[in-house]
Motif scaffolding. Structure first.
Motif, PDB file in Angstrom:
ATOM      1  N   PHE A  58      -7.480   3.697   9.418  1.00  7.49           N
ATOM      2  CA  PHE A  58      -6.620   3.728   8.236  1.00  7.49           C
ATOM      3  C   PHE A  58      -5.138   3.483   8.558  1.00  7.49           C
ATOM      4  O   PHE A  58      -4.304   3.491   7.671  1.00  7.49           O
ATOM      5  CB  PHE A  58      -6.818   5.036   7.462  1.00  7.49           C
ATOM      6  CG  PHE A  58      -8.100   5.049   6.657  1.00  7.49           C
ATOM      7  CD1 PHE A  58      -8.338   4.074   5.691  1.00  7.49           C
ATOM      8  CD2 PHE A  58      -9.068   6.012   6.870  1.00  7.49           C
ATOM      9  CE1 PHE A  58      -9.511   4.065   4.956  1.00  7.49           C
ATOM     10  CE2 PHE A  58     -10.253   6.023   6.131  1.00  7.49           C
ATOM     11  CZ  PHE A  58     -10.474   5.043   5.178  1.00  7.49           C
ATOM     12  N   LYS A  59      -4.837   3.222   9.823  1.00  9.06           N
ATOM     13  CA  LYS A  59      -3.514   2.691  10.150  1.00  9.06           C
ATOM     14  C   LYS A  59      -3.447   1.197   9.830  1.00  9.06           C
ATOM     15  O   LYS A  59      -2.373   0.656   9.546  1.00  9.06           O
ATOM     16  CB  LYS A  59      -3.201   2.910  11.631  1.00  9.06           C
ATOM     17  CG  LYS A  59      -3.014   4.369  12.022  1.00  9.06           C
ATOM     18  CD  LYS A  59      -2.807   4.498  13.526  1.00  9.06           C
ATOM     19  CE  LYS A  59      -2.701   5.961  13.954  1.00  9.06           C
ATOM     20  NZ  LYS A  59      -2.575   6.095  15.440  1.00  9.06           N
ATOM     21  N   SER A  60      -4.600   0.531   9.877  1.00 12.19           N
ATOM     22  CA  SER A  60      -4.655  -0.922   9.638  1.00 12.19           C
ATOM     23  C   SER A  60      -5.175  -1.275   8.254  1.00 12.19           C
ATOM     24  O   SER A  60      -4.958  -2.388   7.779  1.00 12.19           O
ATOM     25  CB  SER A  60      -5.556  -1.583  10.686  1.00 12.19           C
ATOM     26  OG  SER A  60      -5.054  -1.392  11.994  1.00 12.19           O
ATOM     27  N   GLY A  72      -4.807 -11.312  -4.553  1.00 17.21           N
ATOM     28  CA  GLY A  72      -3.727 -11.181  -3.582  1.00 17.21           C
ATOM     29  C   GLY A  72      -3.895 -10.066  -2.579  1.00 17.21           C
ATOM     30  O   GLY A  72      -3.058  -9.898  -1.684  1.00 17.21           O
ATOM     31  N   ALA A  73      -4.964  -9.263  -2.705  1.00 18.11           N
ATOM     32  CA  ALA A  73      -5.196  -8.210  -1.722  1.00 18.11           C
ATOM     33  C   ALA A  73      -5.548  -8.828  -0.371  1.00 18.11           C
ATOM     34  O   ALA A  73      -6.098  -9.932  -0.304  1.00 18.11           O
ATOM     35  CB  ALA A  73      -6.322  -7.286  -2.191  1.00 18.11           C
ATOM     36  N   LYS A  74      -5.245  -8.112   0.703  1.00 18.88           N
ATOM     37  CA  LYS A  74      -5.616  -8.571   2.036  1.00 18.88           C
ATOM     38  C   LYS A  74      -7.012  -8.032   2.326  1.00 18.88           C
ATOM     39  O   LYS A  74      -7.193  -6.835   2.573  1.00 18.88           O
ATOM     40  CB  LYS A  74      -4.616  -8.078   3.078  1.00 18.88           C
ATOM     41  CG  LYS A  74      -4.902  -8.624   4.477  1.00 18.88           C
ATOM     42  CD  LYS A  74      -3.922  -8.087   5.505  1.00 18.88           C
ATOM     43  CE  LYS A  74      -4.283  -8.598   6.903  1.00 18.88           C
ATOM     44  NZ  LYS A  74      -3.423  -8.000   7.946  1.00 18.88           N
ATOM     45  N   VAL A  75      -8.015  -8.910   2.290  1.00 19.90           N
ATOM     46  CA  VAL A  75      -9.417  -8.507   2.402  1.00 19.90           C
ATOM     47  C   VAL A  75      -9.977  -8.953   3.745  1.00 19.90           C
ATOM     48  O   VAL A  75      -9.894 -10.125   4.099  1.00 19.90           O
ATOM     49  CB  VAL A  75     -10.254  -9.092   1.246  1.00 19.90           C
ATOM     50  CG1 VAL A  75     -11.723  -8.724   1.406  1.00 19.90           C
ATOM     51  CG2 VAL A  75      -9.720  -8.609  -0.100  1.00 19.90           C
ATOM     52  N   LYS A 122      -2.155  -6.530  -4.787  1.00 20.67           N
ATOM     53  CA  LYS A 122      -1.742  -7.448  -3.716  1.00 20.67           C
ATOM     54  C   LYS A 122      -1.237  -6.717  -2.474  1.00 20.67           C
ATOM     55  O   LYS A 122      -1.161  -7.308  -1.394  1.00 20.67           O
ATOM     56  CB  LYS A 122      -0.680  -8.425  -4.217  1.00 20.67           C
ATOM     57  CG  LYS A 122       0.624  -7.787  -4.639  1.00 20.67           C
ATOM     58  CD  LYS A 122       1.609  -8.830  -5.143  1.00 20.67           C
ATOM     59  CE  LYS A 122       2.884  -8.206  -5.656  1.00 20.67           C
ATOM     60  NZ  LYS A 122       3.606  -7.395  -4.658  1.00 20.67           N
ATOM     61  N   ASP A 123      -0.909  -5.443  -2.617  1.00 22.93           N
ATOM     62  CA  ASP A 123      -0.390  -4.692  -1.469  1.00 22.93           C
ATOM     63  C   ASP A 123      -1.485  -3.984  -0.663  1.00 22.93           C
ATOM     64  O   ASP A 123      -1.219  -3.484   0.433  1.00 22.93           O
ATOM     65  CB  ASP A 123       0.635  -3.660  -1.943  1.00 22.93           C
ATOM     66  CG  ASP A 123       1.890  -4.314  -2.498  1.00 22.93           C
ATOM     67  OD1 ASP A 123       2.300  -5.357  -1.946  1.00 22.93           O
ATOM     68  OD2 ASP A 123       2.447  -3.793  -3.483  1.00 22.93           O
ATOM     69  N   PHE A 124      -2.703  -3.929  -1.199  1.00 23.71           N
ATOM     70  CA  PHE A 124      -3.769  -3.198  -0.523  1.00 23.71           C
ATOM     71  C   PHE A 124      -4.386  -4.015   0.613  1.00 23.71           C
ATOM     72  O   PHE A 124      -4.647  -5.205   0.463  1.00 23.71           O
ATOM     73  CB  PHE A 124      -4.870  -2.805  -1.520  1.00 23.71           C
ATOM     74  CG  PHE A 124      -4.612  -1.492  -2.221  1.00 23.71           C
ATOM     75  CD1 PHE A 124      -5.085  -0.296  -1.690  1.00 23.71           C
ATOM     76  CD2 PHE A 124      -3.893  -1.461  -3.401  1.00 23.71           C
ATOM     77  CE1 PHE A 124      -4.840   0.908  -2.325  1.00 23.71           C
ATOM     78  CE2 PHE A 124      -3.645  -0.256  -4.059  1.00 23.71           C
ATOM     79  CZ  PHE A 124      -4.125   0.937  -3.515  1.00 23.71           C
ATOM     80  N   ARG A 125      -4.646  -3.325   1.728  1.00 25.55           N
ATOM     81  CA  ARG A 125      -5.378  -3.891   2.858  1.00 25.55           C
ATOM     82  C   ARG A 125      -6.779  -3.263   2.821  1.00 25.55           C
ATOM     83  O   ARG A 125      -6.914  -2.049   3.006  1.00 25.55           O
ATOM     84  CB  ARG A 125      -4.679  -3.557   4.173  1.00 25.55           C
ATOM     85  CG  ARG A 125      -3.226  -4.062   4.253  1.00 25.55           C
ATOM     86  CD  ARG A 125      -2.471  -3.357   5.373  1.00 25.55           C
ATOM     87  NE  ARG A 125      -2.430  -1.914   5.148  1.00 25.55           N
ATOM     88  CZ  ARG A 125      -2.083  -1.023   6.104  1.00 25.55           C
ATOM     89  NH1 ARG A 125      -1.764  -1.434   7.329  1.00 25.55           N
ATOM     90  NH2 ARG A 125      -2.057   0.273   5.826  1.00 25.55           N
ATOM     91  N   VAL A 169     -11.750   1.303   2.475  1.00 26.88           N
ATOM     92  CA  VAL A 169     -12.974   0.610   2.852  1.00 26.88           C
ATOM     93  C   VAL A 169     -13.895   0.576   1.640  1.00 26.88           C
ATOM     94  O   VAL A 169     -14.184   1.622   1.044  1.00 26.88           O
ATOM     95  CB  VAL A 169     -13.685   1.308   4.025  1.00 26.88           C
ATOM     96  CG1 VAL A 169     -15.027   0.653   4.311  1.00 26.88           C
ATOM     97  CG2 VAL A 169     -12.798   1.287   5.277  1.00 26.88           C
ATOM     98  N   ILE A 170     -14.300  -0.614   1.239  1.00 26.82           N
ATOM     99  CA  ILE A 170     -15.260  -0.773   0.141  1.00 26.82           C
ATOM    100  C   ILE A 170     -16.628  -1.041   0.743  1.00 26.82           C
ATOM    101  O   ILE A 170     -16.777  -1.939   1.581  1.00 26.82           O
ATOM    102  CB  ILE A 170     -14.837  -1.913  -0.801  1.00 26.82           C
ATOM    103  CG1 ILE A 170     -13.598  -1.491  -1.609  1.00 26.82           C
ATOM    104  CG2 ILE A 170     -15.981  -2.304  -1.738  1.00 26.82           C
ATOM    105  CD1 ILE A 170     -13.057  -2.565  -2.548  1.00 26.82           C
ATOM    106  N   CYS A 171     -17.620  -0.237   0.345  1.00 27.94           N
ATOM    107  CA  CYS A 171     -18.954  -0.389   0.914  1.00 27.94           C
ATOM    108  C   CYS A 171     -20.005   0.080  -0.084  1.00 27.94           C
ATOM    109  O   CYS A 171     -19.669   0.628  -1.141  1.00 27.94           O
ATOM    110  CB  CYS A 171     -19.064   0.383   2.231  1.00 27.94           C
ATOM    111  SG  CYS A 171     -18.874   2.158   2.083  1.00 27.94           S
ATOM    112  N   PRO A 172     -21.288  -0.121   0.217  1.00 27.82           N
ATOM    113  CA  PRO A 172     -22.341   0.275  -0.718  1.00 27.82           C
ATOM    114  C   PRO A 172     -22.421   1.786  -0.902  1.00 27.82           C
ATOM    115  O   PRO A 172     -21.959   2.568  -0.059  1.00 27.82           O
ATOM    116  CB  PRO A 172     -23.622  -0.249  -0.059  1.00 27.82           C
ATOM    117  CG  PRO A 172     -23.171  -1.305   0.908  1.00 27.82           C
ATOM    118  CD  PRO A 172     -21.823  -0.858   1.374  1.00 27.82           C
TER     119      PRO A 172
END
Length: 490
Positions: free
Chosen positions: A385-387, A298-301, A264-267, A391-394
């Protein structure tokens, strides 16, 4: 033979079982050896067997455990990619003229693994020069995907991914310059971690017959492969740190902790495709499902961000810098022909294929300019990576394809939703982390309708390797991970 309860356990699970005296290191080694002897005739993952020394190491591990010793990899059976120097075993990189080359000493990473108690049972197959997403050569033949023997296991660490999927030990080591850790992980449903550039010393991961000197091969890294996310961090900690011959004289490693410990804490920024190299509907669907699951957890996606570097521009830059490095070892006649072809390219041809050709002929002046572009790209990622934390990607646009050994890779084609694309353009997705030198963890996310594994990569901030590794571990815990191929789950 009766199914072993240990064959598909993670290294962490095996360590606990060894500590509790539920199994011995010799029993674990014998189980893995038995599986290799039963199954590897059809998979062909293990190109060099080292069972006698492996069993001796297992006996030594049992004696150490009996004395109450504790080491991170003590008694864990594992394999290593053929490209790592292991004293007394051939290192060929698939080059036929080097089939009898035998190094006198272990690579530094191999020494660290052995010092940590790892039990090495053999070396795994590779493509020639580690330069393909398939794993075949004239010395050792073709490695097959345990989920479908007619398809690639990935490359260039394809022997390692196939070995893990087939239950030949809990861990393996690989390397990556064009996805060679992450692509095999993707195609065989296992975990792999491409570390931050130069975090793991590469001495002894050297093309034969070159001497094992400290040498940072541009873009290239070595890294761990496993069937569980937490195992990657275990091996990373064993292998990481500067080479004592050079930076290690003055510097010590101090990796920061993961940014968060709960989902839940991950952006997280999630990317599923791009016009430069689209992904097929199965890959997009899998990524969309993962994003929805993370959102529910709960992650911020986020699905878009203006902070993401231009994929087209960075992919073209990667092709130039990668091929400039690789071309240094091309035969003179190949280099001359490619240079002439590059000079004849129209200026408005900005295809990835054209950029690879230009990269072969890159002057040092142009390389320095390109390297400046890479520095600016790293600055863009630092800002992103400040925001975001990851990053999830192929990793690749499609699941594993049938073996294709046609000699000119630039002429091969893959089908993405039925449309043909240039085989080597697939470099673009691994390159998203390779060019800026960022850490990237490959994780499985399930299966395509045809039963082949698929997955994603989690790209993290430079030198914050624990962040994508922790996110991988949390995703595995919440949504599941490796599933053995049915034909090998005996």
């Amino acid at each position: 033979m009766a199914k072993s309860q240990w064959s598909f356990k993670t290294a962490i699970e095996l360590s606990e079982a060894l500590r509790r005296k539920q199994v011995s290191a010799v029993e674990l080694a014998e189980d893995a050896i038995g599986r290799i002897e039963r199954h590897d005739g059809k998979v062909n993952a293990i190109c060099v067997r080292d069972f006698e020394r492996g069993l001796a190491a297992a006996r030594a591990a049992d004696a150490a455990i009996a004395r109450g010793e504790h080491k991170p990899l003590l008694g864990i059976p594992m394999t290593v990619k053929e490209s790592f120097n292991v004293a007394g075993l051939p290192t060929t990189w698939g080059f036929l003229p080097q089939k009898d080359f035998v190094p006198a000493e272990d690579a530094l990473s191999i020494q660290r693994v052995k010092d940590a108690g790892g039990v090495i049972l053999g070396k795994t197959n590779v493509p020639v020069g580690l330069a393909d997403w398939q794993s075949y050569n004239e010395i050792y033949g073709t490695t097959n995907n345990p989920y479908d023997l007619g398809r690639t296991p990935g490359g260039s660490s394809g022997g390692s991914s196939a070995a893990l999927a087939a239950g030949y030990g809990a861990l393996s080591l690989g390397s990556d310059i064009g996805g060679s850790l992450r692509v095999p992980g993707f195609h065989c449903g296992i975990y792999a971690h491409k570390p931050t550039f130069a975090l793991l010393p590469s001495r002894g991961h050297t093309p034969p017959p070159l001497p094992p000197l400290p040498f940072d091969r541009d873009l290239s890294v070595i890294g761990p492969m496993a069937r569980g996310a937490a195992d990657l961090a275990l091996v990373l900690d064993v292998m990481a740190g500067p080479d004592p011959l050079e930076a290690g004289k003055a510097y010590r490693l101090d990796l920061p902790a993961a940014r968060h410990s709960t989902l839940k804490d991950f952006r997280i920024l999630v990317i599923d495709s791009d016009p430069v190299l689209p992904t097929d509907k199965v890959i997009r669907g899998s990524i969309d499902k993962l994003a929805s699951n993370l959102d529910r957890a709960g992650a911020k996606v986020s699905r878009t961000s203006p902070l993401l570097p231009d994929f087209a521009a960075s992919s073209r830059l990667y092709m130039r810098i990668l091929l400039s490095f690789l071309a240094a070892s091309f035969p003179p006649e190949v280099y001359a022909g490619a240079s002439a072809a590059a000079a004849a390219l129209p200026a408005d041809n900005t295809s990835l294929q054209a950029e690879r050709l230009r990269g072969i002929a890159l002057s040092h002046r142009d390389w320095v300019i390109a390297d400046g572009g890479r520095a600016r790209l790293r600055a863009q990622w630092r800002e992103l990576f400040k925001s975001f934390d990851a990053v999830i990607c192929p990793i690749m646009p499609t699941s594993a394809y049938p073996h294709d050994h046609s000699p000119d890779q630039e002429q091969r084609k893959i089908l993405i939703d039925g449309e043909p694309h240039v085989y080597t353009d697939q470099l673009a997705w691994p390159g998203i982390a390779t060019l800026p030198g960022l850490p990237s963890t490959a994780i499985p996310t399930g299966f395509a309708p045809d039963g082949l594994p698929i997955g994603v990569q989690i790209v993290g901030p430079m030198l914050e390797d624990r962040t994508p590794l922790k996110l991988a571990e949390l995703i595995e815990r919440e949504f599941g991970g490796f599933v053995p191929p049915k034909a090998f789950d005996d």
